[in-house]
Enzyme design. Sequence first.
Site, PDB file in Angstrom:
ATOM      1  N   HIS A  64      28.612   5.531  28.280  1.00  0.00           N
ATOM      2  CA  HIS A  64      27.264   5.882  27.807  1.00  0.00           C
ATOM      3  C   HIS A  64      26.448   6.390  28.998  1.00  0.00           C
ATOM      4  CE1 HIS A  64      23.524   5.566  25.604  1.00  0.00           C
ATOM      5  NE2 HIS A  64      24.084   4.994  24.591  1.00  0.00           N
ATOM      6  N   GLY A 108      31.196   2.540  27.020  1.00  0.00           N
ATOM      7  CA  GLY A 108      31.243   3.088  25.659  1.00  0.00           C
ATOM      8  C   GLY A 108      32.350   4.108  25.479  1.00  0.00           C
ATOM      9  N   TYR A 138      25.958  -5.495  23.472  1.00  0.00           N
ATOM     10  CA  TYR A 138      26.748  -4.551  22.663  1.00  0.00           C
ATOM     11  C   TYR A 138      26.549  -4.857  21.179  1.00  0.00           C
ATOM     12  CZ  TYR A 138      30.102  -0.750  22.955  1.00  0.00           C
ATOM     13  OH  TYR A 138      30.673   0.494  22.936  1.00  0.00           O
TER      14      TYR A 138
HETATM   15  C1  LCV Z   1      24.719   7.991  33.937  1.00  0.00           C
HETATM   16  C2  LCV Z   1      26.231   8.117  35.666  1.00  0.00           C
HETATM   17  C3  LCV Z   1      27.153   7.315  34.948  1.00  0.00           C
HETATM   18  C4  LCV Z   1      26.770   6.865  33.656  1.00  0.00           C
HETATM   19  N1  LCV Z   1      25.552   7.219  33.190  1.00  0.00           N
HETATM   20  O1  LCV Z   1      30.734   8.848  41.459  1.00  0.00           O
HETATM   21  O2  LCV Z   1      29.524  -0.263  27.420  1.00  0.00           O
HETATM   22  S1  LCV Z   1      28.170  -0.494  27.931  1.00  0.00           S
HETATM   23  O3  LCV Z   1      27.397  -1.391  27.083  1.00  0.00           O
HETATM   24  O4  LCV Z   1      28.165  -0.879  29.331  1.00  0.00           O
HETATM   25  C5  LCV Z   1      27.390   1.079  27.837  1.00  0.00           C
HETATM   26  C6  LCV Z   1      25.917   0.950  27.947  1.00  0.00           C
HETATM   27  C7  LCV Z   1      27.979   1.981  28.855  1.00  0.00           C
HETATM   28  O5  LCV Z   1      28.903   2.733  28.565  1.00  0.00           O
HETATM   29  O6  LCV Z   1      27.388   1.965  30.109  1.00  0.00           O
HETATM   30  C8  LCV Z   1      27.986   2.826  31.137  1.00  0.00           C
HETATM   31  C9  LCV Z   1      29.179   2.071  31.719  1.00  0.00           C
HETATM   32  N2  LCV Z   1      29.780   2.912  32.810  1.00  0.00           N
HETATM   33  C10 LCV Z   1      30.033   2.409  34.007  1.00  0.00           C
HETATM   34  O7  LCV Z   1      29.786   1.244  34.338  1.00  0.00           O
HETATM   35  C11 LCV Z   1      30.597   3.403  35.027  1.00  0.00           C
HETATM   36  C12 LCV Z   1      29.489   3.730  36.017  1.00  0.00           C
HETATM   37  N3  LCV Z   1      29.954   4.753  36.961  1.00  0.00           N
HETATM   38  C13 LCV Z   1      30.775   4.406  38.006  1.00  0.00           C
HETATM   39  O8  LCV Z   1      31.227   3.282  38.180  1.00  0.00           O
HETATM   40  C14 LCV Z   1      31.106   5.539  38.936  1.00  0.00           C
HETATM   41  O9  LCV Z   1      30.169   6.583  38.726  1.00  0.00           O
HETATM   42  C15 LCV Z   1      32.509   6.104  38.673  1.00  0.00           C
HETATM   43  C16 LCV Z   1      33.568   5.038  39.072  1.00  0.00           C
HETATM   44  C17 LCV Z   1      32.659   6.505  37.194  1.00  0.00           C
HETATM   45  C18 LCV Z   1      32.687   7.368  39.553  1.00  0.00           C
HETATM   46  O10 LCV Z   1      32.385   6.998  40.891  1.00  0.00           O
HETATM   47  P1  LCV Z   1      32.081   8.144  41.945  1.00  0.00           P
HETATM   48  O11 LCV Z   1      31.854   7.454  43.234  1.00  0.00           O
HETATM   49  O12 LCV Z   1      33.128   9.207  41.837  1.00  0.00           O
HETATM   50  P2  LCV Z   1      29.262   8.233  41.581  1.00  0.00           P
HETATM   51  O13 LCV Z   1      29.255   6.798  41.249  1.00  0.00           O
HETATM   52  O14 LCV Z   1      28.671   8.684  42.875  1.00  0.00           O
HETATM   53  O15 LCV Z   1      28.527   8.978  40.370  1.00  0.00           O
HETATM   54  C19 LCV Z   1      28.137  10.355  40.476  1.00  0.00           C
HETATM   55  C20 LCV Z   1      26.843  10.464  39.720  1.00  0.00           C
HETATM   56  O16 LCV Z   1      27.089  10.209  38.319  1.00  0.00           O
HETATM   57  C21 LCV Z   1      26.195   9.200  37.879  1.00  0.00           C
HETATM   58  C22 LCV Z   1      25.921   8.330  39.107  1.00  0.00           C
HETATM   59  O17 LCV Z   1      24.698   7.622  38.904  1.00  0.00           O
HETATM   60  C23 LCV Z   1      25.823   9.402  40.177  1.00  0.00           C
HETATM   61  O18 LCV Z   1      24.545   9.987  40.039  1.00  0.00           O
HETATM   62  P3  LCV Z   1      23.719  10.385  41.378  1.00  0.00           P
HETATM   63  O19 LCV Z   1      24.601  11.418  42.033  1.00  0.00           O
HETATM   64  O20 LCV Z   1      22.430  10.909  40.829  1.00  0.00           O
HETATM   65  O21 LCV Z   1      23.569   9.101  42.171  1.00  0.00           O
HETATM   66  N4  LCV Z   1      26.820   8.396  36.838  1.00  0.00           N
HETATM   67  C24 LCV Z   1      28.028   7.832  36.876  1.00  0.00           C
HETATM   68  N5  LCV Z   1      28.259   7.140  35.734  1.00  0.00           N
HETATM   69  N6  LCV Z   1      27.585   6.124  32.878  1.00  0.00           N
HETATM   70  N7  LCV Z   1      25.023   8.462  35.170  1.00  0.00           N
END
Ligand code: LCV
Length: 259
Positions: A64, A108, A138
Amino acid sequence: MALVEMKTVDGVGTITLNNVKKHNSLSKELIDHICGALNEMKTQGIRVVILRAPAGVKVFSAGHDVRELPMNGRDPLTYNDPLRLVVRTIELFPAPVIAMVEGSVWGGACELVMSCDLIISAEDSTFAITPAKLGVPYNISGVQNFLNTAGIPVCKEMLFTANPIPVKRLVDHGLVSHAVPKDQLESFTLSIAQDIAKNSPLVISLLKEELRILSAAHNLSPETFERIQAMRRQIYDSHDYQEGIKSFFEKRPAKFIGK
Ligand code: LCV
């Protein structure tokens, strides 16, 4: 800019999530494009759909779009939330949808993938169900989907730990149909899709709907449903919900205090 690519060959449709710079996070815009592509394929009478990300991605979908989660005490996952809509669209699509997974799957996006009829994954993929990490209450149909697909033990481990689970474990528990070497993923998935496309589309559509109805939630009394909703409201009105979202953007572990 189209956030998904569509391709159809001999009754097999492919939808590629193509917002890689945002790690295919499930924004309303991306979900609108997915649903649009599915509706177009339904019109064309496509017999099986493959839902994928571009070859070589590290992240299939980051889940999400956290930026779209409400912070003002509103339910973050209501019936009309885009994620709920795309899950229902896939479940009601009149032909099988195969999730062809490469890279990591988060939050999600796990439910999106698990709403598909088959999951075929690269053997190094991981799946993390993250509401507990983010403090998100959730919704009950989403938990039902996890339960239907994963079964209680794996479902509890994935929901309670929020850890990325290696796909091989999920194959052992029947959650994922196949985990194959990355260089065979596309040909393996296409071969299964073509086998399905050769069979009776009317019978497959009936079987899919029968299985959906039979696996749907058992009767919930209105009082039970309202009690669950009251429990969820307490959480999305809580300090911990705000803290979970804040910690995400501040790139730090959340400090939950249980209220
Ligand atoms: C917005 C994002 C996101 C993102 N949204 O790159 O299931 S529930 O209830 O939890 C539901 C509410 C849900 O689905 O929530 C989201 C759950 N997702 C996560 O927990 C994954 C969060 N993301 C990460 O852990 C990392 O981004 C991953 C491992 C996917 C990739 O890591 P990497 O180091 O390659 P960054 O983390 O630097 O992310 C690049 C940009 O994408 C944004 C993140 O905030 C960052 O933005 P900025 O460059 O502005 O800092 N981003 C990543 N996931 N779900 N934005």
